[in-house]
Design a protein around this motif. Structure first.
Motif, mmCIF file in Angstrom:
data_model
loop_
_atom_site.group_PDB
_atom_site.id
_atom_site.type_symbol
_atom_site.label_atom_id
_atom_site.label_comp_id
_atom_site.label_asym_id
_atom_site.label_seq_id
_atom_site.Cartn_x
_atom_site.Cartn_y
_atom_site.Cartn_z
ATOM 1 N N ALA A 169 0.832 -1.204 0.000
ATOM 2 C CA ALA A 169 0.000 0.000 0.000
ATOM 3 C C ALA A 169 0.869 1.258 0.000
ATOM 4 O O ALA A 169 0.599 2.220 -0.733
ATOM 5 C CB ALA A 169 -0.934 -0.002 1.207
ATOM 6 N N LYS A 170 1.930 1.248 0.802
ATOM 7 C CA LYS A 170 2.823 2.415 0.854
ATOM 8 C C LYS A 170 3.558 2.602 -0.474
ATOM 9 O O LYS A 170 3.787 3.734 -0.913
ATOM 10 C CB LYS A 170 3.810 2.265 2.004
ATOM 11 C CG LYS A 170 3.162 2.410 3.375
ATOM 12 C CD LYS A 170 4.181 2.307 4.500
ATOM 13 C CE LYS A 170 3.501 2.496 5.851
ATOM 14 N NZ LYS A 170 4.468 2.373 6.983
ATOM 15 N N LEU A 171 3.927 1.495 -1.111
ATOM 16 C CA LEU A 171 4.577 1.593 -2.418
ATOM 17 C C LEU A 171 3.634 2.224 -3.439
ATOM 18 O O LEU A 171 4.023 3.112 -4.206
ATOM 19 C CB LEU A 171 5.010 0.206 -2.901
ATOM 20 C CG LEU A 171 6.168 -0.469 -2.161
ATOM 21 C CD1 LEU A 171 6.375 -1.884 -2.694
ATOM 22 C CD2 LEU A 171 7.453 0.341 -2.310
ATOM 23 N N LEU A 172 2.387 1.761 -3.450
ATOM 24 C CA LEU A 172 1.409 2.283 -4.408
ATOM 25 C C LEU A 172 1.094 3.753 -4.143
ATOM 26 O O LEU A 172 0.923 4.547 -5.073
ATOM 27 C CB LEU A 172 0.127 1.446 -4.350
ATOM 28 C CG LEU A 172 0.250 -0.013 -4.798
ATOM 29 C CD1 LEU A 172 -1.031 -0.778 -4.503
ATOM 30 C CD2 LEU A 172 0.590 -0.107 -6.284
ATOM 31 N N GLU A 173 1.024 4.118 -2.868
ATOM 32 C CA GLU A 173 0.753 5.517 -2.529
ATOM 33 C C GLU A 173 1.906 6.422 -2.941
ATOM 34 O O GLU A 173 1.701 7.590 -3.289
ATOM 35 C CB GLU A 173 0.476 5.645 -1.030
ATOM 36 C CG GLU A 173 -0.896 5.110 -0.629
ATOM 37 C CD GLU A 173 -1.108 5.073 0.878
ATOM 38 O OE1 GLU A 173 -0.132 5.354 1.616
ATOM 39 O OE2 GLU A 173 -2.228 4.754 1.307
ATOM 40 N N SER A 174 3.118 5.875 -2.937
ATOM 41 C CA SER A 174 4.291 6.686 -3.291
ATOM 42 C C SER A 174 4.306 7.065 -4.765
ATOM 43 O O SER A 174 5.020 7.993 -5.166
ATOM 44 C CB SER A 174 5.580 5.936 -2.938
ATOM 45 O OG SER A 174 5.834 4.890 -3.864
ATOM 46 N N LEU A 212 -0.423 -1.257 -14.967
ATOM 47 C CA LEU A 212 0.117 0.091 -14.773
ATOM 48 C C LEU A 212 0.902 0.168 -13.469
ATOM 49 O O LEU A 212 2.031 0.680 -13.434
ATOM 50 C CB LEU A 212 -1.022 1.114 -14.761
ATOM 51 C CG LEU A 212 -0.630 2.556 -14.401
ATOM 52 C CD1 LEU A 212 0.292 3.145 -15.464
ATOM 53 C CD2 LEU A 212 -1.878 3.426 -14.230
ATOM 54 N N ALA A 213 0.309 -0.348 -12.406
ATOM 55 C CA ALA A 213 0.968 -0.314 -11.100
ATOM 56 C C ALA A 213 2.259 -1.130 -11.116
ATOM 57 O O ALA A 213 3.296 -0.682 -10.608
ATOM 58 C CB ALA A 213 0.023 -0.841 -10.027
ATOM 59 N N LYS A 214 2.212 -2.316 -11.698
ATOM 60 C CA LYS A 214 3.407 -3.166 -11.758
ATOM 61 C C LYS A 214 4.530 -2.472 -12.519
ATOM 62 O O LYS A 214 5.699 -2.509 -12.111
ATOM 63 C CB LYS A 214 3.059 -4.507 -12.419
ATOM 64 C CG LYS A 214 2.190 -5.411 -11.558
ATOM 65 C CD LYS A 214 1.666 -6.612 -12.320
ATOM 66 C CE LYS A 214 2.753 -7.584 -12.688
ATOM 67 N NZ LYS A 214 2.191 -8.810 -13.329
ATOM 68 N N ASP A 215 4.175 -1.819 -13.615
ATOM 69 C CA ASP A 215 5.166 -1.134 -14.444
ATOM 70 C C ASP A 215 5.800 0.044 -13.701
ATOM 71 O O ASP A 215 7.024 0.199 -13.677
ATOM 72 C CB ASP A 215 4.500 -0.658 -15.736
ATOM 73 C CG ASP A 215 5.488 0.002 -16.688
ATOM 74 O OD1 ASP A 215 6.505 -0.636 -17.012
ATOM 75 O OD2 ASP A 215 5.246 1.156 -17.092
ATOM 76 N N PHE A 221 11.263 1.352 -8.217
ATOM 77 C CA PHE A 221 11.917 0.625 -7.125
ATOM 78 C C PHE A 221 12.630 -0.656 -7.564
ATOM 79 O O PHE A 221 13.282 -1.295 -6.745
ATOM 80 C CB PHE A 221 10.880 0.251 -6.052
ATOM 81 C CG PHE A 221 10.171 1.422 -5.448
ATOM 82 C CD1 PHE A 221 10.807 2.233 -4.519
ATOM 83 C CD2 PHE A 221 8.860 1.718 -5.801
ATOM 84 C CE1 PHE A 221 10.151 3.309 -3.942
ATOM 85 C CE2 PHE A 221 8.192 2.791 -5.235
ATOM 86 C CZ PHE A 221 8.844 3.595 -4.308
ATOM 87 N N LYS A 222 12.470 -1.039 -8.836
ATOM 88 C CA LYS A 222 13.000 -2.319 -9.331
ATOM 89 C C LYS A 222 12.434 -3.501 -8.534
ATOM 90 O O LYS A 222 13.111 -4.494 -8.271
ATOM 91 C CB LYS A 222 14.535 -2.328 -9.274
ATOM 92 C CG LYS A 222 15.181 -1.314 -10.200
ATOM 93 C CD LYS A 222 14.844 -1.622 -11.660
ATOM 94 C CE LYS A 222 15.539 -0.689 -12.638
ATOM 95 N NZ LYS A 222 14.931 0.658 -12.693
#
Length: 235
Positions: A169-174, A212-215, A221-222
């Protein structure tokens, strides 16, 4: 099923729905034996009725026992596979196997058996408690879900697994995806790791948000995100 997304083009294969004699549960002391198609909510309600504790963490998680075991569903630092005493599996040749918990390979959002096959039923071990304490935990967990998850919306559940030691969730919010929409699908404004069908979305709309999110996460962040949702019929 829950945690599943089928392509708009459908699926060229066989989908088997388990029911009939498998859709039942039995009680023996602190053990509840339930068939794969029995809903988690039915098991939890029965456990509450006879004052057995252990599955309260799953109150509010939709779906069946079989699906829950397959993905080792969990919440509040508990997982369904921790309750398993034995599980019955039918392999693809029609042979039925009984496996004890120490024969299972399970961890965060997965459960593997010594053979590939279909889960038929499982024995779940509980602990004796009081109805008051069980209800208290169930209400607390549901209150948390209502506050932090879009349980009133049309979703397929959590979209991505947490990378080890990280919060997805924090990664997606970033990368500012909260509320991001493609046609009738959007990352939930309430909890970003859910995709809501808020306006007659196609499966492709949801799939495109996932990609989109995965890309974007990989570019920044690799990190390769792994979906918790099962994507079926997509190339």
């Amino acid at each position: 099923g829950t945690n599943v997304l089928f392509s708009d083009e459908g699926y060229r294969g066989v989908v088997i729905k388990l029911s009939g004699e498998l859709n039942k549960l039995k009680i023996s002391g602190n053990l509840i034996t339930a068939g794969s198609p029995v809903s988690l909510s039915s098991i939890i309600k029965k456990a509450l009725e006879i004052e057995l504790s252990g599955l309260e963490f799953a109150w509010g998680i939709p779906g069946t026992l079989g699906g829950s075991i397959n993905g080792n569903s969990g919440a509040f630092d508990s997982e369904i596979c921790d309750l398993i005493k034995n599980v019955k599996v039918c392999d693809y040749n029609g042979k039925i196997h009984n496996f004890s918990s120490n024969q299972l390979d399970y961890g965060y959002r997965y459960c593997k058996f010594p053979v590939n096959g279909v889960i038929l039923e499982a024995d779940l071990k509980f602990k004796q408690s009081s109805r008051k304490e069980i209800e208290k935990t169930m209400k607390k967990n549901m209150k948390w879900r209502r506050k932090y998850q879009p349980i009133e919306s049309k979703t397929a559940g959590s979209v991505f697994k947490n990378p080890e030691g990280m919060s997805v969730a924090k990664l997606l919010e970033s990368i500012y995806l909260k509320g991001k929409a493609i046609n009738g699908a959007r990352f939930s404004p309430k909890h970003i790791n859910f995709i809501e069908n808020f306006n007659n979305a196609k499966a492709k709309d949801i799939y495109d948000l996932v990609e989109l999110a995965k890309d974007l996460i990989y570019k920044k962040f690799k990190i390769i995100l792994e979906t918790e949702i099962k994507l079926i019929g997509f190339n």
